[in-house]
Design a protein around this motif. Structure first.
Motif, short mmCIF file in Angstrom:
data_model
loop_
_atom_site.label_atom_id
_atom_site.label_comp_id
_atom_site.label_asym_id
_atom_site.label_seq_id
_atom_site.Cartn_x
_atom_site.Cartn_y
_atom_site.Cartn_z
N UNK A 1 0.89 -0.90 -0.03
CA UNK A 1 -0.39 -0.09 0.02
C UNK A 1 0.61 1.35 -0.12
N UNK A 2 0.51 2.30 -1.05
CA UNK A 2 1.34 3.15 -0.50
C UNK A 2 0.95 4.12 -0.06
N UNK A 3 1.84 5.05 0.85
CA UNK A 3 1.55 5.25 1.97
C UNK A 3 1.64 6.54 1.70
N UNK A 4 2.60 7.70 0.65
CA UNK A 4 2.72 9.02 0.46
C UNK A 4 3.34 8.95 -0.59
N UNK A 5 2.99 10.36 -1.70
CA UNK A 5 3.71 10.48 -2.62
C UNK A 5 4.35 11.28 -2.60
N UNK A 6 6.00 11.09 -3.28
CA UNK A 6 6.65 11.91 -2.87
C UNK A 6 6.68 12.50 -4.16
N UNK A 7 6.77 12.18 -5.26
CA UNK A 7 7.22 12.63 -6.72
C UNK A 7 6.75 11.30 -7.77
N UNK A 8 5.98 11.55 -8.66
CA UNK A 8 5.31 11.03 -9.56
C UNK A 8 5.14 12.21 -11.33
N UNK A 9 5.88 10.78 -11.92
CA UNK A 9 5.92 11.54 -13.73
C UNK A 9 6.85 12.63 -13.86
N UNK A 10 7.69 12.61 -12.42
CA UNK A 10 8.88 13.63 -12.87
C UNK A 10 8.18 14.81 -11.35
#
Length: 164
Positions: A139-148
């Motif tokens: 499970x993804x807990x936190x998104x830091x970077x996505x698609x640059x």
């Protein structure tokens, strides 16, 4: 593929909303040529879609749950992993499917409203496919970077750097 087409692709990959006039200036060709190249790239299915990166954590009641599921499958004679991957990517919850090297064969990204909804997808839909041997859900807990794109960049440190 010629240089101008590649240059256009690189620019629109990072900014799909760039005006054609600006894009034409950046690659040093006319707007008409730029529009023709874009149309051709779309017709050739090189450009598949234009999308935005959204920080859903900032939208009330829309955060949801994202899970990455490692799937080990038995490849089928004559079609390998393609038929199993197609069966998986047809589910509306599935946002991405990748053939992987390593311990697992497929990496499946799904989105749901709750962890329970996501776990039901794995137990009721994904695990019941004949070729699926095993799954491991992350499970993804936190998104830091996505698609640059970096999410929630902190403020810059404004202290003066002092070195001996």
């Amino acid at each position: 593929m010629d240089e101008k087409r590649i240059e256009i692709l690189q620019i629109i990959e990072s900014n799909g909303r760039i005006p054609v006039a600006t894009l034409a200036k950046m690659v040093d060709i006319s707007e008409e040529q730029t529009e023709a190249i874009l149309k051709q790239l779309e017709e050739e299915k090189v450009i598949l879609s234009y999308s935005a990166v959204i920080d859903w954590s900032k939208v009330q009641k829309r955060e949801g749950v994202t899970a990455v599921i490692d799937v080990k499958v038995t490849p089928q004679r004559g079609v390998g992993f393609d038929q199993v991957a197609e069966r998986i990517y047809r589910f509306p919850e599935v946002k991405a499917v990748y053939l992987m090297s390593g311990a697992y064969d497929l990496s499946v990204v799904i989105e749901g409203n709750t962890m329970q909804e996501t776990s039901r997808f794995v137990s009721d839909k994904l695990s019941t496919i004949d070729s699926v041997i095993s799954t491991t859900t992350h499970f993804q807990l936190k998104k830091y970077k996505h698609d640059g794109v970096v999410f929630e960049q902190g403020e810059e440190d404004r202290r003066i750097v002092v070195t001996p």
